[in-house]
Motif scaffolding. Structure first.
Motif, short mmCIF file in Angstrom:
data_model
loop_
_atom_site.label_atom_id
_atom_site.label_comp_id
_atom_site.label_asym_id
_atom_site.label_seq_id
_atom_site.Cartn_x
_atom_site.Cartn_y
_atom_site.Cartn_z
N VAL A 135 0.84 -1.21 0.00
CA VAL A 135 0.00 0.00 0.00
C VAL A 135 0.87 1.26 0.00
CG1 VAL A 135 -1.67 1.34 1.34
CG2 VAL A 135 -1.98 -1.12 1.08
N ALA A 136 1.96 1.23 0.78
CA ALA A 136 2.86 2.38 0.82
C ALA A 136 3.50 2.62 -0.53
CB ALA A 136 3.94 2.15 1.88
N ALA A 137 3.87 1.54 -1.23
CA ALA A 137 4.46 1.66 -2.57
C ALA A 137 3.45 2.26 -3.54
CB ALA A 137 4.92 0.29 -3.06
N ALA A 138 2.19 1.86 -3.41
CA ALA A 138 1.15 2.40 -4.28
C ALA A 138 0.91 3.88 -3.98
CB ALA A 138 -0.14 1.60 -4.09
N LEU A 139 0.86 4.23 -2.70
CA LEU A 139 0.62 5.62 -2.31
C LEU A 139 1.77 6.53 -2.71
CD1 LEU A 139 -0.99 5.18 1.23
CD2 LEU A 139 -2.12 5.82 -0.91
N ALA A 140 3.00 6.00 -2.68
CA ALA A 140 4.15 6.81 -3.07
C ALA A 140 4.05 7.23 -4.53
CB ALA A 140 5.44 6.02 -2.84
N GLY A 141 3.45 6.36 -5.34
CA GLY A 141 3.26 6.70 -6.74
C GLY A 141 2.05 7.57 -6.96
N ALA A 142 0.95 7.23 -6.29
CA ALA A 142 -0.30 7.97 -6.49
C ALA A 142 -0.21 9.41 -5.99
CB ALA A 142 -1.44 7.24 -5.78
#
Length: 210
Positions: free
Chosen positions: A30-37
């Motif tokens: 989730v953190a990896a996704a949020l870092a991109g989003a």
């Protein structure tokens, strides 16, 4: 005279992935996704992303090697399942499409795209070929494993080169969601996965040589 019968042996239990490890993996993804989003990854200066990826690899390697419960679970996963997971690398097709559209650096698209497609295809071929019971069969698994790891290292190195050279187009799509999960989650998982496959192949070779 009373007859005694031996009690049936208790069935062996398959190790389970600890809930803490599963929760940590979910939070990490989730953190990896949020870092991109959120755009955080795209605005993070060199070499912080590279250092972050390296740090994640080290932590994951330590966890899968030194935490007994996690290592026991991984060792219980069939070797072919570990190899089959690399089918996810058909994402290389997306790299080729983005490069063809002029949205991603062509050099990265070509290297990472075709390399990942080859690694994914060969992984499925190996899985279909059965367990590596013979020396020759294990050698094929080792060859694929080395190629797959090298492909990931080339992809990371090429992405770094593109960033340092300031090429246009650059690496923007890979720094945004959902592809941001590739450098921040899947590359560490896949690279450590190659180490785990190597470890399992070596262990299988020792058993086979007895």
């Amino acid at each position: 005279m009373t007859a005694y019968t031996a009690a049936p042996a208790a069935p062996a239990t398959t190790p389970r992935l600890p809930r803490a490890a599963l929760a940590a993996a979910a939070i990490w993804f989730v953190a990896a996704a949020l870092a991109g989003a959120s755009g955080v990854l795209a605005h993070t200066p060199f070499p912080i992303p590279q250092i972050t990826i390296l740090g994640l690899i080290v932590v994951l390697f330590f966890t899968t090697s030194a935490v007994p419960s996690v290592r026991a679970w991984i060792d219980a996963v069939p070797l072919r399942a570990l190899v089959a997971f690399h089918a996810i690398r058909f994402v290389g097709i997306v790299f080729l499409i983005l490069a063809a559209r002029g949205q991603l650096a062509q050099v990265f698209g070509d290297r990472a795209g075709w390399g990942d497609i080859a690694a994914a295809t060969l992984a499925l071929v190996l899985v279909a070929s059965g367990k590596p019971r013979t020396t020759g069969h294990r050698a094929l698994y080792h060859a694929w494993n080395a190629f797959g790891a090298l492909d990931l290292l080339v992809a990371v190195g090429t992405a770094t080169s593109v960033t340092l050279r300031g090429l246009t187009p650059g690496m923007e799509p890979v720094l945004a969601f959902p592809l941001s999960t590739i450098p921040l989650f899947f590359i560490p998982v896949l690279l450590v996965g190659h180490v785990l496959v190597f470890r399992r192949l070596v262990a299988a070779g020792r058993i086979g040589d007895r």
